[in-house]
Design an enzyme around this catalytic site. Structure first.
Site, PDB file in Angstrom:
ATOM      1  N   ASP A  32     -10.498  11.074   6.422  1.00 52.20           N
ATOM      2  CA  ASP A  32     -10.252   9.706   5.939  1.00 52.20           C
ATOM      3  C   ASP A  32     -11.455   9.218   5.147  1.00 52.20           C
ATOM      4  OD1 ASP A  32      -9.604   6.746   5.976  1.00 52.20           O
ATOM      5  OD2 ASP A  32      -7.991   7.482   7.258  1.00 52.20           O
ATOM      6  N   LYS A  90      -4.363   7.688  -8.246  1.00 47.95           N
ATOM      7  CA  LYS A  90      -5.149   8.923  -8.112  1.00 47.95           C
ATOM      8  C   LYS A  90      -5.005   9.506  -6.712  1.00 47.95           C
ATOM      9  CE  LYS A  90      -9.397   9.098 -10.010  1.00 47.95           C
ATOM     10  NZ  LYS A  90     -10.734   8.581 -10.423  1.00 47.95           N
ATOM     11  N   THR A  91      -5.037   8.624  -5.705  1.00 47.59           N
ATOM     12  CA  THR A  91      -4.926   9.096  -4.317  1.00 47.59           C
ATOM     13  C   THR A  91      -3.589   9.802  -4.097  1.00 47.59           C
ATOM     14  OG1 THR A  91      -6.422   7.423  -3.450  1.00 47.59           O
ATOM     15  CG2 THR A  91      -4.806   8.331  -1.905  1.00 47.59           C
ATOM     16  N   LYS A 104      -1.370  26.128   0.158  1.00 43.73           N
ATOM     17  CA  LYS A 104      -1.067  27.398  -0.516  1.00 43.73           C
ATOM     18  C   LYS A 104      -2.097  28.462  -0.120  1.00 43.73           C
ATOM     19  CE  LYS A 104      -0.694  29.039  -5.260  1.00 43.73           C
ATOM     20  NZ  LYS A 104      -1.765  28.889  -6.239  1.00 43.73           N
ATOM     21  N   TYR A 144       1.795   2.538  -6.652  1.00 44.17           N
ATOM     22  CA  TYR A 144       2.170   3.144  -5.372  1.00 44.17           C
ATOM     23  C   TYR A 144       3.489   3.903  -5.513  1.00 44.17           C
ATOM     24  CZ  TYR A 144       3.235   3.144  -0.290  1.00 44.17           C
ATOM     25  OH  TYR A 144       3.538   3.482   1.003  1.00 44.17           O
ATOM     26  N   LYS A 148       3.819   7.920  -5.412  1.00 49.99           N
ATOM     27  CA  LYS A 148       4.564   8.602  -4.348  1.00 49.99           C
ATOM     28  C   LYS A 148       5.702   9.445  -4.922  1.00 49.99           C
ATOM     29  CE  LYS A 148       2.610   7.106  -0.460  1.00 49.99           C
ATOM     30  NZ  LYS A 148       2.163   7.961   0.638  1.00 49.99           N
ATOM     31  N   THR A 174       7.120   0.323   8.851  1.00 52.13           N
ATOM     32  CA  THR A 174       6.724   0.688  10.214  1.00 52.13           C
ATOM     33  C   THR A 174       5.649  -0.285  10.696  1.00 52.13           C
ATOM     34  OG1 THR A 174       7.282   2.988   9.788  1.00 52.13           O
ATOM     35  CG2 THR A 174       5.753   2.585  11.595  1.00 52.13           C
ATOM     36  N   ARG A 185       0.464  -7.094   5.370  1.00 49.11           N
ATOM     37  CA  ARG A 185       1.878  -6.786   5.592  1.00 49.11           C
ATOM     38  C   ARG A 185       2.523  -7.870   6.446  1.00 49.11           C
ATOM     39  NH1 ARG A 185       1.654  -0.251   6.370  1.00 49.11           N
ATOM     40  NH2 ARG A 185      -0.442  -0.634   7.143  1.00 49.11           N
TER      41      ARG A 185
HETATM   42  P1  NAD Z   1      -2.969   2.644   6.358  1.00 50.70           P
HETATM   43  O1  NAD Z   1      -3.478   1.931   5.163  1.00 50.70           O
HETATM   44  O2  NAD Z   1      -3.229   2.058   7.688  1.00 50.70           O
HETATM   45  O3  NAD Z   1      -3.494   4.143   6.398  1.00 50.70           O
HETATM   46  C1  NAD Z   1      -3.815   4.890   5.247  1.00 50.70           C
HETATM   47  C2  NAD Z   1      -5.081   5.673   5.550  1.00 50.70           C
HETATM   48  O4  NAD Z   1      -5.401   6.480   4.397  1.00 50.70           O
HETATM   49  C3  NAD Z   1      -6.287   4.771   5.804  1.00 50.70           C
HETATM   50  O5  NAD Z   1      -6.970   5.217   6.945  1.00 50.70           O
HETATM   51  C4  NAD Z   1      -7.121   4.924   4.534  1.00 50.70           C
HETATM   52  O6  NAD Z   1      -8.502   4.711   4.768  1.00 50.70           O
HETATM   53  C5  NAD Z   1      -6.794   6.353   4.135  1.00 50.70           C
HETATM   54  N1  NAD Z   1      -7.025   6.629   2.716  1.00 50.70           N
HETATM   55  C6  NAD Z   1      -6.647   5.864   1.646  1.00 50.70           C
HETATM   56  N2  NAD Z   1      -7.032   6.460   0.501  1.00 50.70           N
HETATM   57  C7  NAD Z   1      -7.659   7.625   0.848  1.00 50.70           C
HETATM   58  C8  NAD Z   1      -8.276   8.665   0.115  1.00 50.70           C
HETATM   59  N3  NAD Z   1      -8.317   8.629  -1.240  1.00 50.70           N
HETATM   60  N4  NAD Z   1      -8.821   9.702   0.795  1.00 50.70           N
HETATM   61  C9  NAD Z   1      -8.797   9.736   2.155  1.00 50.70           C
HETATM   62  N5  NAD Z   1      -8.230   8.768   2.900  1.00 50.70           N
HETATM   63  C10 NAD Z   1      -7.653   7.733   2.253  1.00 50.70           C
HETATM   64  O7  NAD Z   1      -1.397   2.842   6.123  1.00 50.70           O
HETATM   65  P2  NAD Z   1      -0.272   3.404   7.113  1.00 50.70           P
HETATM   66  O8  NAD Z   1       0.695   2.327   7.325  1.00 50.70           O
HETATM   67  O9  NAD Z   1      -0.885   4.095   8.266  1.00 50.70           O
HETATM   68  O10 NAD Z   1       0.418   4.474   6.155  1.00 50.70           O
HETATM   69  C11 NAD Z   1       0.155   5.860   6.267  1.00 50.70           C
HETATM   70  C12 NAD Z   1       0.984   6.624   5.243  1.00 50.70           C
HETATM   71  O11 NAD Z   1       2.369   6.375   5.470  1.00 50.70           O
HETATM   72  C13 NAD Z   1       0.688   6.234   3.799  1.00 50.70           C
HETATM   73  O12 NAD Z   1       0.701   7.388   2.997  1.00 50.70           O
HETATM   74  C14 NAD Z   1       1.832   5.335   3.426  1.00 50.70           C
HETATM   75  O13 NAD Z   1       2.118   5.386   2.054  1.00 50.70           O
HETATM   76  C15 NAD Z   1       2.969   5.918   4.276  1.00 50.70           C
HETATM   77  N6  NAD Z   1       3.973   4.884   4.546  1.00 50.70           N
HETATM   78  C16 NAD Z   1       3.727   3.893   5.447  1.00 50.70           C
HETATM   79  C17 NAD Z   1       4.683   2.912   5.669  1.00 50.70           C
HETATM   80  C18 NAD Z   1       4.473   1.793   6.668  1.00 50.70           C
HETATM   81  O14 NAD Z   1       5.333   0.912   6.789  1.00 50.70           O
HETATM   82  N7  NAD Z   1       3.408   1.753   7.420  1.00 50.70           N
HETATM   83  C19 NAD Z   1       5.884   2.933   4.947  1.00 50.70           C
HETATM   84  C20 NAD Z   1       6.072   3.945   4.016  1.00 50.70           C
HETATM   85  C21 NAD Z   1       5.127   4.932   3.834  1.00 50.70           C
HETATM   86  N1  UDP Z   2       6.240 -11.165   3.202  1.00 45.97           N
HETATM   87  C1  UDP Z   2       6.279 -12.531   3.510  1.00 45.97           C
HETATM   88  N2  UDP Z   2       5.155 -13.100   3.992  1.00 45.97           N
HETATM   89  C2  UDP Z   2       3.991 -12.422   4.185  1.00 45.97           C
HETATM   90  C3  UDP Z   2       3.952 -11.044   3.876  1.00 45.97           C
HETATM   91  C4  UDP Z   2       5.105 -10.455   3.371  1.00 45.97           C
HETATM   92  O1  UDP Z   2       7.314 -13.187   3.368  1.00 45.97           O
HETATM   93  O2  UDP Z   2       3.012 -13.043   4.638  1.00 45.97           O
HETATM   94  C5  UDP Z   2       7.470 -10.515   2.714  1.00 45.97           C
HETATM   95  C6  UDP Z   2       7.316  -9.709   1.437  1.00 45.97           C
HETATM   96  O3  UDP Z   2       7.486 -10.531   0.307  1.00 45.97           O
HETATM   97  C7  UDP Z   2       8.428  -8.681   1.602  1.00 45.97           C
HETATM   98  C8  UDP Z   2       8.505  -8.445   3.109  1.00 45.97           C
HETATM   99  O4  UDP Z   2       7.875  -9.586   3.711  1.00 45.97           O
HETATM  100  O5  UDP Z   2       9.654  -9.210   1.164  1.00 45.97           O
HETATM  101  C9  UDP Z   2       7.799  -7.174   3.571  1.00 45.97           C
HETATM  102  O6  UDP Z   2       6.505  -7.171   3.016  1.00 45.97           O
HETATM  103  P1  UDP Z   2       5.398  -6.078   3.353  1.00 45.97           P
HETATM  104  O7  UDP Z   2       4.214  -6.386   2.493  1.00 45.97           O
HETATM  105  O8  UDP Z   2       5.189  -5.992   4.812  1.00 45.97           O
HETATM  106  O9  UDP Z   2       6.056  -4.683   2.934  1.00 45.97           O
HETATM  107  P2  UDP Z   2       6.943  -4.192   1.706  1.00 45.97           P
HETATM  108  O10 UDP Z   2       8.228  -3.818   2.330  1.00 45.97           O
HETATM  109  O11 UDP Z   2       7.118  -5.294   0.703  1.00 45.97           O
HETATM  110  O12 UDP Z   2       6.189  -3.050   1.151  1.00 45.97           O
END
Ligand code: NAD
Ligand code: UDP
Length: 310
Positions: A32, A90-91, A104, A144, A148, A174, A185
């Site tokens: 991380d 980039k990430t 690989k 984003y 993705k 989640t 969020r």
């Molecule tokens: P989060 O932001 O809590 O965790 C992301 C982690 O990645 C962090 O610890 C951050 O420091 C690390 N990170 C970011 N850029 C990096 C880099 N360049 N190199 C190394 N580490 C890096 O988010 P999360 O909710 O735990 O999400 C985890 C993954 O699941 C993400 O890839 C996210 O896109 C995906 N995801 C999450 C949700 C959700 O609702 N939580 C939904 C869809 C997809």
């Molecule tokens: N949202 C909101 N109030 C907040 C934060 C988010 O009404 O303080 C709304 C946002 O506009 C979206 C939904 O809640 O419609 C979920 O937002 P989040 O940022 O959690 O995730 P998203 O699904 O948009 O990636």
């Protein structure tokens, strides 16, 4: 003993995943760059001799010996991923490329944490994996969403070209313990606001919907996908199909926290998806997976966690 790399392992989902993998007897390398990850999230894992932390960035090539890789590195909250959008792209892109090259070289299995954002502001409801999405290439969420999407392309081409054992899951909203209090969020915002008896910030009129999955269910889905037969590549949706409006979520959190908070209405962010709900029939069929934790139970646990931090 299986050696597993979790990129983004100090983040919200990653830290729960590292814990579960350690409990199953794996060695875990948690990589991380701590952009949105925290040392508190992984503090409890250091006592396990199988745990190792690596402060590194996935945009740099990776030199490790591992058997399986979960690629979670990427900020997930709109506020966080729009903070430095070029870094986000980039990430996603270089991170995917680097974990695929590592897989690989090692002959390792590699799983990509993709997202429901692949579907953008969806015109099909609920979203099935066959739906190709409605994504803006130029809006503020594109760093984003498109990052993705191209990661999914790379995963698919590494399988076709090099026979890499790739797996793609599309994660829907989640939530749970260890979310950052200030990551922007909706679940964390509303809980923090309700616990402080401050107004809950509803963006737009609150009629937009989301479907919230508790983190233990999601993590079980990730592990189940990694353990499928090598020919199963996905994408597979992982999420809880219980859909609700943002307004209903706000009212539920106010009720559960016995808060005196009111609601304030703010501007809806650009390109905010109107409706979102996963069709999880593929996950049920291929993984024998479905969520077990209701929103009521999951919110109780999450609220307890947020309360315990103060
Ligand atoms: P989060 O932001 O809590 O965790 C992301 C982690 O990645 C962090 O610890 C951050 O420091 C690390 N990170 C970011 N850029 C990096 C880099 N360049 N190199 C190394 N580490 C890096 O988010 P999360 O909710 O735990 O999400 C985890 C993954 O699941 C993400 O890839 C996210 O896109 C995906 N995801 C999450 C949700 C959700 O609702 N939580 C939904 C869809 C997809
Ligand atoms: N949202 C909101 N109030 C907040 C934060 C988010 O009404 O303080 C709304 C946002 O506009 C979206 C939904 O809640 O419609 C979920 O937002 P989040 O940022 O959690 O995730 P998203 O699904 O948009 O990636």
């Amino acid at each position: 003993m299986t050696k597993t790399l979790v990129t983004g392992g100090a983040g919200f989902i990653g830290s729960h995943l590292c814990k579960k993998l350690l409990e199953s007897g794996r060695k875990v390398i948690c990589l991380d760059n701590m952009f949105t990850g925290t040392y508190e999230n992984i503090a409890g894992l250091y006592s396990d001799p199988g745990f190792e932390f690596l402060n590194a960035d996935v945009i740099q090539p990776l030199q490790l010996e591992v058997d399986e890789i979960y690629n979670l590195a990427c900020p997930a909250s709109p506020v966080q991923y729009q903070y430095d959008p070029v870094m986000t792209t980039k990430t996603s892109f270089l991170g995917a490329l680097n974990v695929l090259d590592l897989a690989k070289r090692n002959g390792a299995k590699v799983l990509q944490a993709s997202t429901s954002e692949i579907y953008g502001d969806p015109l099909v409801h609920p979203q099935t994996e066959e739906y190709r999405g409605n994504v803006s290439t130029i809006g503020p969420r594109a760093c984003y969403d498109e990052g993705k999407r191209v990661a999914e392309t790379l995963f698919s081409d590494y399988r076709r070209l090099y026979g890499a054992e790739t797996k793609i899951v599309r994660i829907f909203n989640t939530y749970g313990p260890q979310m950052l209090e200030n990551d922007g969020r909706v679940v964390s915002n509303f809980i923090m606001q309700a616990l402080g008896n401050k107004p809950l910030t509803i963006y737009g009129d609150g009629s937009q919907t989301r479907s919230f999955c508790y983190v233990s269910d999601l993590v079980q889905g990730l592990v189940s996908m990694m353990e499928t037969d090598s020919h199963i590549a996905g994408p597979v949706n992982l999420g809880n199909p219980q859909e609700m409006t943002v307004l209903d979520l706000a009212r539920m959190i106010i009720h559960k926290t016995k808060s005196s908070s009111e609601l304030v209405y703010e501007k809806l962010p650009v390109d905010d998806p109107v409706n979102r709900r996963p069709d999880i029939s593929k996950a049920v069929r291929l993984l024998g997976w479905e969520p077990a934790v209701s929103i009521e139970e999951g919110l109780d646990k999450t609220i307890d966690d947020f309360r315990s931090r103060h």
